[in-house]
Enzyme design. Structure first.
Site, PDB file in Angstrom:
ATOM      1  CB  SER B 214      -7.342   3.003   2.625  1.00  0.00           C
ATOM      2  OG  SER B 214      -8.222   3.019   3.719  1.00  0.00           O
ATOM      3  CG  HIS B 294      -6.132   9.821   9.563  1.00  0.00           C
ATOM      4  ND1 HIS B 294      -6.335   9.103  10.713  1.00  0.00           N
ATOM      5  CD2 HIS B 294      -6.546   9.022   8.554  1.00  0.00           C
ATOM      6  CE1 HIS B 294      -6.813   7.905  10.408  1.00  0.00           C
ATOM      7  NE2 HIS B 294      -6.950   7.837   9.110  1.00  0.00           N
ATOM      8  CG  HIS B 318      -5.787  -0.907   5.154  1.00  0.00           C
ATOM      9  ND1 HIS B 318      -5.654  -0.116   6.266  1.00  0.00           N
ATOM     10  CD2 HIS B 318      -4.975  -1.973   5.384  1.00  0.00           C
ATOM     11  CE1 HIS B 318      -4.805  -0.668   7.107  1.00  0.00           C
ATOM     12  NE2 HIS B 318      -4.386  -1.784   6.594  1.00  0.00           N
TER      13      HIS B 318
END
Lengths: 345, 345
Positions: B214, B294, B318
């Site tokens: 990513s 996250h 990603h």
């Protein structure tokens, strides 16, 4: 520890595909789902509402008194909860949310005493009444509770709580708990229909619209937990609820109410819940997973739960329902134009 | 605006069930997926790594020089990207990530020059080499790009970018983009196998482990956007990457590297990427959706993107791969015990 599926045994499909391998996932804390008797194949969730500009309008109190009386009649609901909020237009709205585990009993009760309560001739100007009726079969709703010893909502007409369930505490678990989602993507289908005009209006949503009632109960918290909840969790929760009420239409939320549960004397308790209707479960999932207002709620709730761990006394529950087009109906009598699902037009 | 599925036409199933009704969802901003030629049925993603305690060890430079030479041989990779990071044990690690759209070409190249690079007799003490090899068929990886004019990673061996895709910007969209997820829940299967000991060790993960690469690219940003990225997005990104590197094992992340892409002179560029292996896609989804590290990254990125809107010059991409047990193999020669997938034991 033994875990079981949130989906009741008789509704489980051998080819179901939850996100985590069944039997392998260990959620970080316990949760539970309501179970229902073998004879139950559908339930009734009925919201009887009274709306008035003036919170102290004696005619509103009279309408609520009539409802309290009606619900104690034969074949009345197995469970009722009264709650209140002030809507975006400033109208005080009190709703009795009533549940039946036998739709035929509801029908008899409604024919006998319920329908009369909604009779346009009894509804006075300025004091609207409404019924929001949902009658899902067992495949079309799911429940989750953070504790198993105090059922709430539709669980009160269930028989028991499940053991600790597998499908929770991860994103996508709501869908994994809904029995029908084992085999159906739950896409919206058909059209929303509004009939009537003037004093009496009916709304029927398209199929697979999604209702969530999501509650929090701080009755049992000590001072420290209560203070933390009120100072850190409740503000973002209220902000998120206000966003959905005022701007939810932009993200597929047809209506939202943030309500306080009332006691037998119609006084506020320590229990609140949000009640919202969505275009579909995906729209609800998208808000919950991605929208900043819910990210803030989620972060605050996570910090709260991790502060108290197993000592947490905050109780959380929700019930999520995805009815077909014929399993819901909304009738508004003498209500203003922005009431409930009238906003979904 | 016309949207298409991220899933290439020949891989689309008539009975697929993405979260949103196909044709109905309007994502809030555009994204794109890589497309591959009709003759392509699988690709090769090969990470050739060199590890040394001393960043300036001339033997590491020599090993990297050998690799640069080998990759220009006949049947060499269609695309290579060199990147560097310092691992949790303090070893400077440089990785050439190489892609082939023809596995047979890779096999020929590897037999001819690639394997020799990994020959234990050429690997000097203290300067480990490794190959992490993934060979997914087209159903087992997906890509997403915030802009269509600069392919990166496996897209560089593709033929073109798709048009604007439907399946993005909502939770669950990664899974909806992966062709195999149309029909398979992607549960992990089988056992992780480590063979060898001492200088040469091989790891083969169980089936349906999940790799994500990513990346973020601030090459084209102006001063204001760059400053905001570096001050508000990069810090939580780095914190999240550190968490995964140091504590990822607790949530199903086997390994994580946060790498800086190097230019032709092995100097750092404005491009970085995280590269991590997970027990399964569900573990990755759970971290992305629920873990505070996250949630912080996601919030910062959302605020960044909404600050600049269509003027955003930050590029994101990603690629996510879910190989079978025989579509991956990891070989470590002279590497320390915590290198790469050796940690997954």
């Amino acid at each position: 520890m033994g875990l079981e599926s949130s989906i009741a045994p008789k509704l489980r499909r051998p080819d179901r595909r939850p996100k985590h391998t069944p039997g392998s996932y260990q959620p970080p804390y316990p949760s539970f789902s309501a179970r229902f008797g073998d004879e139950v194949d559908a339930v009734v969730m009925a919201s009887f509402g009274v709306q008035s500009r003036d919170a102290d309008d004696p005619r509103a109190a009279a309408a609520l008194g009539e409802m309290r009386e009606a619900r104690s009649a034969h074949d009345g609901p197995g469970s009722v909860q009264r709650a209140r909020y002030i809507d975006a237009q400033g109208y005080t709205t009190t709703i009795d949310t009533a549940y039946w585990s036998d739709p035929r009993a509801f029908e008899r009760w409604f024919a006998s005493v319920g329908a009369a309560w909604l009779d346009p001739d009894r509804v006075e100007d300025g004091v609207g009444r409404f019924l929001e009726l949902v009658t899902p079969d067992l495949e079309r709703f799911e429940t989750i509770f953070s504790a198993s010893d105090r059922p709430e909502g539709v669980a009160e007409v269930g028989t028991e709580m499940s053991g600790m369930i597998e499908e929770h505490a991860y994103w996508g678990s709501m869908r994994d708990r809904l029995p029908l989602a084992q085999t159906d993507p739950l896409w919206p289908s058909g059209e929303l229909v509004v009939t009537g005009s003037g004093r009496v209006r009916d709304v029927r949503l398209h199929g697979n619209a999604c209702l969530i009632r999501s509650g929090q109960d701080i009755t049992d918290t000590g001072d420290r937990e209560r203070d933390l909840y009120l100072s850190t969790v409740e503000p973002p929760l209220r902000a998120g609820m206000d966003f959905l009420r005022d701007e939810g239409g932009s993200i597929g939320c047809y209506d939202n109410r943030f309500m306080v549960v009332l006691d037998e004397d119609d006084q506020p308790t320590d229990r609140t819940f949000g009640m919202s209707w969505w275009r579909d479960m995906a729209a609800l999932e998208d808000w919950a997973a991605s929208h900043l207002t819910h990210v803030e709620i989620f972060g605050a709730a996570m910090r709260h739960l991790s502060s108290f761990g197993p000592e947490t006394r905050l109780r959380l529950f929700h019930e999520v329902t995805v009815p077909t087009d014929v399993q819901q109906r909304f009738t508004y009598v003498g209500c203003h134009d922005e009431t409930g699902l009238l906003r979904a037009r």
